[in-house]
Write a protein that holds these residues in place. Sequence first.
Motif, PDB file in Angstrom:
ATOM      1  N   SER A 326       0.824  -1.212   0.000  1.00 34.81           N
ATOM      2  CA  SER A 326       0.000   0.000   0.000  1.00 34.81           C
ATOM      3  C   SER A 326       0.854   1.256   0.000  1.00 34.81           C
ATOM      4  N   LEU A 327       1.937   1.289   0.772  1.00 31.95           N
ATOM      5  CA  LEU A 327       2.791   2.472   0.794  1.00 31.95           C
ATOM      6  C   LEU A 327       3.560   2.641  -0.516  1.00 31.95           C
ATOM      7  N   SER A 328       3.953   1.540  -1.133  1.00 38.72           N
ATOM      8  CA  SER A 328       4.646   1.645  -2.421  1.00 38.72           C
ATOM      9  C   SER A 328       3.710   2.184  -3.497  1.00 38.72           C
ATOM     10  N   LEU A 329       2.489   1.681  -3.542  1.00 44.35           N
ATOM     11  CA  LEU A 329       1.505   2.217  -4.486  1.00 44.35           C
ATOM     12  C   LEU A 329       1.192   3.679  -4.183  1.00 44.35           C
ATOM     13  N   SER A 330       1.094   4.016  -2.898  1.00 48.17           N
ATOM     14  CA  SER A 330       0.865   5.411  -2.526  1.00 48.17           C
ATOM     15  C   SER A 330       2.026   6.294  -2.962  1.00 48.17           C
ATOM     16  N   GLY A 331       3.249   5.781  -2.821  1.00 53.43           N
ATOM     17  CA  GLY A 331       4.407   6.541  -3.269  1.00 53.43           C
ATOM     18  C   GLY A 331       4.388   6.777  -4.766  1.00 53.43           C
TER      19      GLY A 331
END
Length: 516
Positions: A326-331
Amino acid sequence: MSSHNPETAARRRPSSASYHAPDAYQNLDDGTAGLPVEAPNDRLATTTTTTAAPSPSPPVREARRRSVAAAQEYDIPDDWANLDELAATSPVENVTEAPIYRHRSLEQIRSRHHEEREMRRASVTATVPDNTAQLADAEAVGEKGERRVSRLATQIYTVSYLVLFAIWGTLARVGLSALTTYPGEPVIFSVLWANFGGSLIMGFLSEDRMLFRYEMGMPTYDQLLARAKANGNGNGNGNGNGDGSPGQAVDLVAAKKAHLATKKTIPLYIGLATGFCGSFTSFSSFVRDIFLALSNQMVTPELGTPGRNGGYSFMALLAVVLVTVSLSLSGLFLGAHLAIALERFTPSIPYPVTRKILDPLGVLLGWGCWLGAILMAVFPPHNKWRGEILFALVFAPLGCLGRFYLAIHLNGKIASFPLGTFAANIFGTAVLGMSWDIAHARIGGLAGCQVLQGVEDGFCGCLTTISTWVAELNSLGRRHAYVYGCSSVGAALVIMIAIMGGLRWSDGFGALVCVS
């Protein structure tokens, strides 16, 4: 005078130039983000579909003509179209927030590219000149009088950038992991920061239209957007020119397509997207953290290894997966939004700087830094710093180049499943698992442990990538994205359990000799 005036186009086209990049570069999912892959020569033809709009002033046209005439086009091999960094859908497809827009998945992009490549091959076969000299001239100059950097030079520049940015990406990942490891840290799998940062940079590069704005022989996207606003289309969202006509919308879409088609042929851009972002992030370290969470082996600086039952270990596994993905996609999305927000402040790289300075400098620095790392790793003393950093830098370019060529040769096999990225991530995870077992089995000395740690941080870290993986997840159709994402994590975890599980649940892992 309209922007599609035949005389203006005739004057512009012969002087335009870009990299002669292999079509197969488009299989890099890190890079082009957002639109169907265009043939190299299509980026100039797209402006012919626009409606009349005010042309730039004569001084502006003359300055643009001179800057374009001084450039050369790269000769990109056809196989590089399989690089998914260059073919993935843009994180922000609807930049102008139009009420209706069309989403194009990676499968559609790749299918269209295959059709266009077959059409180009058929047209070339039908129009091959009989004279060998004429054929050589046609390849060197281009169909529209464009001067090209030779294919060999283009490949040398690209590989050199990959080597250089693999080293820098590894340094950034190892350094950021060291900075984010401290007593009381809220997240104990420190590679999360690198995966988020690399995905953010990937999103920025995918959406950016300013760094390489001078790589086009036509008005850039921001210039056309300002022109649309001046004509009464205040938000540039494709609703018309103020008189109800939709022509300006076509102009803006064509400008973005043309820019992306040009940007993905530039070796420096490929080096940043495939080399730096791909090496900054690490899929194999992500899967290793999943296994350590599942096997209750994550160590905190204060508490050491916690005691918990199997149910809590499963919750820890879910935490690592959900937080990292989720954080990688958000980044990825945040980076794209930053590129849009900072468009007016982002500098642009002129033609002469790229061709005459950065490309030769990339060759010198790339191979020079790699050779320097090898020499420093060979000669003693082999202290802790050398074991943690130097061996990783020695193996990093090998992993990055391996991922690059796997993407070129395999990503185009299945449109809905990037096989090259999948193979790189799975193989790199297997190698990391074996290296981790050997390093923690108390069978090697200090030098052997340092080499194994260099293989994990350098080779495996650069061979596997999160940034390309999340770009592909964002680009694929919904069903295909879930299949690809779950297959990647599931297969890698099964392999990691098969390799590391035997040692973990028998003799157990020992402490690393090289960091004790």
